[in-house]
Design an enzyme around this catalytic site. Structure first.
Site, PDB file in Angstrom:
ATOM      1  N   THR A   1      43.618  41.210  57.378  1.00 35.70           N
ATOM      2  CA  THR A   1      42.162  40.931  57.911  1.00 35.70           C
ATOM      3  C   THR A   1      42.601  40.330  59.317  1.00 35.70           C
ATOM      4  OG1 THR A   1      42.456  38.597  57.168  1.00 35.70           O
ATOM      5  CG2 THR A   1      41.374  39.974  55.910  1.00 35.70           C
ATOM      6  N   ASP A   2      41.511  40.573  60.272  1.00 35.88           N
ATOM      7  CA  ASP A   2      41.697  39.597  61.445  1.00 35.88           C
ATOM      8  C   ASP A   2      41.561  38.221  60.824  1.00 35.88           C
ATOM      9  OD1 ASP A   2      41.711  38.861  63.919  1.00 35.88           O
ATOM     10  OD2 ASP A   2      40.306  39.975  64.660  1.00 35.88           O
ATOM     11  N   TRP A   3      42.247  37.240  61.850  1.00 36.83           N
ATOM     12  CA  TRP A   3      42.340  35.833  61.329  1.00 36.83           C
ATOM     13  C   TRP A   3      41.286  35.205  61.070  1.00 36.83           C
ATOM     14  CZ3 TRP A   3      46.435  38.520  61.619  1.00 36.83           C
ATOM     15  CH2 TRP A   3      47.747  37.934  61.273  1.00 36.83           C
TER      16      TRP A   3
END
Length: 804
Positions: free
Chosen positions: A228-230
């Site tokens: 995932t993106d952060w």
């Protein structure tokens, strides 16, 4: 499964624990089984391993690393081999800093010039972006570590990126927004992909089964890891089922427990978790060699020279009236513009690199051979007007033969998490240019920015050199092109429209509500301008040289196209020859031309070379929404060889046998798409394209706010406290901009204003969990004391749990 035996030794709790981060930058380890943590670091154009501890998030200064030109810059080189070389150096520095996964490159399309992070993306064309990215990936992974291409997918807008719903038809999704990722997977063989924050047609990308399973896993046969993106996880179980292995950053075990309970309750099978663990283990175990190698420092000077070479080959000469460039040795130049003193060399946001060396223009003149008679800033960097600065600059300009004027966009205008307000450069810079041109007409402008800008002032300059964001050696590279030591060979990887209103997504980009509709379909960039016959300032693929090239003798066969290229000038140079393909059938709507191949070739003065550009599996295909497959239409195809999309030098045709698929569209229901005039498509026609009703695009002001609503929506909240907080945030943003703290003001908008409520929990590393967030939402929705009580109770439970 590759690691079946190892997984058998793990407890359910251990397996679940691997699915989220150990802290903000590392994965979890299982010491008893020899499973180590690995380190992930930002790195699209340089390694940004934070100098602070890994349990702290933010835009903290990184350990010094080489700051290469950004992707938007390197794309102008059109040099796949150089992309691979950059990847090799990035990989070498990652090894030196014990980084296992380099978070890059970014390969989203430049759908609209105002997207704030365009500097981190290659192009408006998926073929060019994919080929450049594949080079980066091969180079990075040649060291045994992993690249991580991002952001998968249709992340073409920064504002509200964690909550926005992208509405796009299947064909456009495949042909425009997924093709670069397909090339990165199949040709680059990336080991990791980062999912984007946004929704795709109503479902978050990392939960989207069609995207993650049907396309990525089954059609492309991707065996790697999805990260995932952060803070980008919404429903952890839905993400796991879709095949999203790693959630970043840490959630302090909260989502691990969700996974455990889902398996124990029978909601999902343990095999789903095992498959995800297997893929993550493969990433960990194949990249952990970085910890076994002896520490080696990279050659700082050598890497700096490489970044200079990259910048030199990526600079684009856009105008050269009266052959004002290269500068003659006897010419006296006045250097004007704040960017000459403090170079604008990279974007702003999570990709900021702390450079090992940083060249500034004023420090490089002695070796350039250019005679500078002095410097004046001429303008305030962040837009404030100053007549005194203009007057001083004009006095200097009167004494010079040529003015070198350094202009562009500042660091707080082009920034991750926010979109630009317009395509213009600051007015105070244009005021300066107008004043200078009156006292000395010999103006050469050097432009620094990461995306397209309007240029109503272009008739006021005789020369225009676009350096984009050239990295730590960009300033020196520009001087070498100005002096003639380097013959410019860069060409634009994006179109420059005359006005922002000319862009195909003009009416469907700056929406402030729930969704963004891609009504222009497949017609982005030059695909639109060429098909709809819209004049542009500079076409895709455009760039001048100090020499000239002639094209001749085209031959087309089933394998590709062959032609001759002559350097008809008097100095050596590099030319980027581009192959475009256009289908002559009118049964399926297509752009007038599409890039399907390119080559960059060095040719000495007077020399002629035979050039071959092969066809591949993407040359003639289109995606058929009826058959749900790639098809080839039986038709005659124009094969066009050009120096840009608008400068076609050679044309031939070839007939291709088709795949016999049924026609996917009713022509009468899609008139805009068959004409290419798609800048303002009506709702009914767009619904005919996507095959369903367009979802309601506005926030529901009557419902209580929930996890996926943004802080900005507190303006509609029932709770007075929430409305007060909203007004405080808006005031703080205004006040910080007023006193010149623009970067801090931007962080408020990016990290607070546009953040969905779930992001408060997902981005705080477990300091605030979802149950505590429920209390905050109660407060927001008008139940202040009930919510405060709930928040305090859950905070107390968390504290007791940590102690125990």
């Amino acid at each position: 499964m590759i690691h079946k035996d190892l997984i058998k030794k793990m407890t359910l709790e251990e397996k679940a624990s691997l699915m989220s981060g150990k802290d903000f930058w590392q994965t979890k380890d299982i010491e008893r089984l020899g499973v180590n943590s690995i380190f992930l670091s930002d790195g699209p154009h340089g390694i940004r391993k934070q100098a602070v501890a890994a349990d702290q998030l933010g835009l903290n200064e990184g350990i010094p690393a080489t700051c290469f030109p950004t992707a938007a810059t390197v794309a102008n080189s059109w040099n796949e081999e150089m992309g691979e070389k950059i990847g090799e150096y990035l990989g070498e520095e990652a090894i030196a800093q014990k980084v296992n996964v380099v978070l890059g490159p970014g390969i989203n399309m430049k759908r609209n010039p105002l997207c704030g992070i365009n500097f981190e993306y290659f192009s408006e064309d998926p073929y060019l972006a994919g080929k450049m990215a594949a080079g980066y990936i091969r180079g990075i992974q040649s060291h045994g570590i992993s690249a991580c291409v991002k952001h998968f997918c249709v992340n073409n807008k920064e504002e509200r990126r964690m909550a926005i719903d992208t509405i796009v038809d299947e064909r456009t999704l495949r042909e425009i927004y997924l093709t670069a990722f397909e090339i990165a997977v199949k040709e680059g063989k990336t080991k990791a992909i980062m999912s984007s924050y946004n929704m795709l047609n109503g479902t978050y990308t990392n939960e989207n089964m069609h995207l993650m399973q049907d396309i990525l896993r089954e059609e492309w046969n991707y065996k790697g890891c999805v990260i995932t993106d952060w803070g980008g996880s919404n429903d952890r179980i839905a993400g796991l089922v879709a095949g999203n292995e790693l959630e970043m950053p840490t959630t302090a075990g909260e989502t691990d427990e969700e996974i455990i309970q889902a398996i124990k309750s029978g909601k999902i099978k343990e095999q789903v978790l095992d498959d995800c663990v297997d893929r993550l283990l493969e990433l960990i175990l194949t990249t952990e060699e970085v910890y076994k190698k002896p520490h080696m420092e990279f050659d700082v000077e050598k890497h700096h020279r490489v970044t200079q070479k990259v910048a030199e080959e990526s600079i684009v000469l856009l105008k050269n009236e009266e052959n004002i460039l290269p500068l003659k040795y006897d010419k006296k130049v006045a250097v004007i513009g704040d960017f000459a003193k403090e170079a604008r060399y990279q974007g702003a946001g999570s990709s900021i690199v702390n450079p090992t060396i940083l060249d500034h223009t004023l420090d490089c003149f002695d070796e350039s051979g250019i005679v500078s008679i002095g410097y004046e800033s001429g303008f305030e960097r962040y837009g404030k007007k100053s007549k005194k600065k203009i007057d001083r600059a004009c006095e200097l300009a009167k004494q010079a033969d040529v003015i070198l004027l350094y202009i562009g966009l500042d660091e707080v205008t082009e920034v991750e998490g926010m979109d630009r307000k317009s395509m213009k450069i600051p007015e105070n810079q244009i005021d300066l240019l107008n004043a200078l041109q009156k006292v000395n007409p010999n103006v050469v402008a050097i432009l620094s920015c990461g995306s397209a800008v309007e240029m109503p002032w272009i008739d006021k300059v005789k020369g225009l050199l676009h350096g984009y964001l050239g990295g730590q050696a960009g300033a020196r590279a520009i001087l070498r092109v100005l002096s003639g030591d380097v013959n410019p060979s860069g060409k634009l990887a994006e179109t420059y429209p005359i006005h922002y209103e000319d862009t195909p997504s003009f009416y469907n980009f700056q929406d402030k509500e729930v969704s963004v509709e891609y009504r222009e379909g497949i017609y982005i960039g030059y695909r639109y301008y060429d098909t709809a016959d819209i004049d542009v300032l500079f076409p895709f693929g455009y760039g001048l040289s100090y020499t000239t090239f002639e094209y001749s003798d085209i031959e087309v066969n089933k394998e590709g196209v062959i032609f001759k290229l002559l350097n008809s000038g008097n100095i050596a140079g590099m030319e980027i020859a581009q192959m475009y393909v256009g289908c002559r059938s009118e049964e399926v709507f297509r752009p007038q031309k599409e890039l399907k191949g390119f080559v960059k070739i060095f040719i000495n003065a007077g020399e002629s070379k035979t050039v071959t550009i092969p066809f591949d599996d993407k040359t003639f295909r289109y995606f058929n929404v009826k058959t749900n497959k790639w098809e080839i239409e039986a038709a005659e195809y124009k094969i066009m060889i050009g120096a840009s999309s608008d400068d076609i030098r050679l044309v031939d045709t070839i007939f291709m046998e088709g795949t016999g698929a049924q026609l996917p569209y009713d022509k009468d229901k899609l008139p805009s798409y068959y004409s290419g005039k798609v800048n303002n498509v009506g709702t009914e026609e767009f619904e005919n394209l996507i095959g369903c009703k367009v979802p309601v695009s506005t926030w529901d002001r009557t419902k209580p706010l929930g996890y996926n609503d943004t802080i900005a929506q507190c303006q509609y909240a029932k709770g007075l406290f929430a409305k007060l907080v909203f007004r405080i945030i808006v005031f703080l943003h205004w006040f910080l901009r007023k006193i010149g703290k623009r970067s801090t003001a931007n962080i408020i908008m990016m990290s607070i204003y546009h953040l969905p409520f779930r992001g408060i929990a997902r981005m705080t590393g477990g300091a605030l969990n979802m149950k505590m967030l429920d209390g905050i939402l109660m407060i927001v929705n008008g139940h202040f004391f009930k919510g405060l009580n709930h928040l305090i109770k859950e905070k107390s439970k968390m504290a007791k749990g940590k102690k125990s």
